[in-house]
Motif scaffolding. Sequence first.
Motif, short mmCIF file in Angstrom:
data_model
loop_
_atom_site.label_atom_id
_atom_site.label_comp_id
_atom_site.label_asym_id
_atom_site.label_seq_id
_atom_site.Cartn_x
_atom_site.Cartn_y
_atom_site.Cartn_z
N THR A 1 37.98 29.28 52.17
CA THR A 1 38.91 28.26 51.87
C THR A 1 40.69 28.01 52.81
O THR A 1 40.92 26.62 52.21
CB THR A 1 39.97 28.91 50.33
OG1 THR A 1 40.65 30.13 50.69
CG2 THR A 1 38.99 29.40 49.86
N TRP B 1 41.87 26.10 39.98
CA TRP B 1 40.69 27.01 41.49
C TRP B 1 41.96 27.45 41.96
O TRP B 1 41.68 28.40 42.83
CB TRP B 1 40.47 25.97 41.79
CG TRP B 1 40.07 26.48 43.43
CD1 TRP B 1 40.61 26.04 45.07
CD2 TRP B 1 38.87 27.19 44.19
NE1 TRP B 1 39.61 26.21 45.69
CE2 TRP B 1 38.83 27.48 45.23
CE3 TRP B 1 37.52 27.54 43.35
CZ2 TRP B 1 37.99 28.21 45.75
CZ3 TRP B 1 36.16 28.45 43.88
CH2 TRP B 1 36.46 29.01 45.57
N ASN B 2 42.82 27.35 42.29
CA ASN B 2 43.94 27.05 43.46
C ASN B 2 44.70 29.04 43.01
O ASN B 2 45.11 29.55 43.97
CB ASN B 2 44.50 26.54 43.79
CG ASN B 2 43.90 25.39 44.97
OD1 ASN B 2 43.65 26.27 46.11
ND2 ASN B 2 44.20 24.65 44.55
N GLY C 1 38.29 23.85 46.27
CA GLY C 1 36.92 24.72 44.79
C GLY C 1 35.70 24.03 44.87
O GLY C 1 34.86 24.56 44.73
N CYS D 1 39.25 24.17 53.98
CA CYS D 1 38.26 23.43 53.25
C CYS D 1 38.63 22.10 53.59
O CYS D 1 39.41 21.30 54.67
CB CYS D 1 39.48 23.16 51.95
SG CYS D 1 38.97 21.76 50.59
N SER E 1 43.21 24.16 48.97
CA SER E 1 41.33 24.24 48.97
C SER E 1 41.86 23.53 47.08
O SER E 1 41.85 23.54 46.28
CB SER E 1 40.89 25.03 48.96
OG SER E 1 41.39 26.35 48.43
N CYS F 1 35.01 25.75 50.81
CA CYS F 1 35.06 26.23 50.08
C CYS F 1 34.06 27.42 48.74
O CYS F 1 34.49 28.24 48.49
CB CYS F 1 35.58 25.75 48.45
SG CYS F 1 37.45 25.44 48.94
#
Length: 405
Positions: free
Chosen positions: A118, A156-157, A108, A121, A106, A113
């Motif tokens: 997520t 983010w992930n 973000g 996405c 995803s 998101c």
Amino acid sequence: MAGNRAVAYEGPGKVDVIDIDYPTFELKDGPGVNPANVGRQVQHGVILRTITTNICGSDQHMVRGRTTAPTGLVLGHEITGEVVEVGRDVEFIKVGDIVSVPFNISCGRCRNCKERKTGVCLNVNPDRPGSAYGYVDMGGWVGGQSQYVLVPYADWNLLKFPDREQALEKILDLTMLSDIFPTGFHGAFTAGIGVGSTAYIAGAGPVGLAAAVSAQLLGAAVVIVGDLNPERLAQARSFGCETVDLTKGEPQDQIEQILGVPEVDAAVDAVGFEAHGHGKDSGKEKPATVLNSLMKVTAAGGALGIPGLYVTGDPGAATEEAKVGSLSISLGTGWAKSLSFTTGQCPVMKYNRQLMMAILHDKVQIAKAVHAQPISLEDAPRGYAEFDAGAATKYVLNPNGYLKD
């Protein structure tokens, strides 16, 4: 530059361990890669040296030839690793960090998101919402059953583990955070399981067992697991679940013997589209069986969590309708009982940090519950074959020797 070995799908019933390119911060063409993703710059990403990467039941659907996956596709969406390179735009993740990788990729940044959805996405797969590593129709991001893998949108992930030594000590539990533990938890949570609930989990594979552990973690009074495989049912009993042997027929009578009533408060489908019939039909594939049986055994006003995979393209299906994901579901039963349904990919990031804390503070032993067994990357074909034959085991690949015998 380091070499890179990886597990690839080579046609129905066959996987092989092959040499592939070491990842870079640019997406290259290859099996399953969406043309719109070729040349995409990934300076927001990192390269991981894989610590553990797991064989998943979702991988098995592809390996059985039950999807439109192309040959040569590098498999693997359950990834835990050590950061060895960071892209120019990565700010917070550092070389040497030990991290868990959510299986759904995803960005973000998109609306979904930002709403914690997520699993769908909007920016990582040009074909449809939602993406994953090493999976058919998911944008072509190279899979993580490999020595090295690229992870985009790293800040983010990635879920960073707070202490390296502790993480490596508990790695067999923590490796389940990339998919099956959050997925099982998502199934239990969206089914409304809570303190004092009675719960039925359809399927005693790794996701079903993870859902059963999650139901216990959420406070269920009784967790019942149904399956056709006696070894997997025994694994469910090993951590306190009641079980239903579906070779003996539909689950209602056996549930009534356990609870005194033939219904539960909440139910989870951890089987998906390759479901088989119950009782005399247990040797026949009947993809709507689990969904229809769950509607029968769930009390009015209850809910179904459906983390089991359903697809829109199944070339091996028994009927033309099922080949495009159209199943004979008794929706009228669900409507009449006011049942709620939650389907789709688990939004891993919604749960993984909390579940990490439960692991680190010894509130759950997910690796023991799913019977995690480390094997070498080169042993992956054996792991796939044994898992496909029904082994009550979650195979954890060890590509770079972090796990010691």
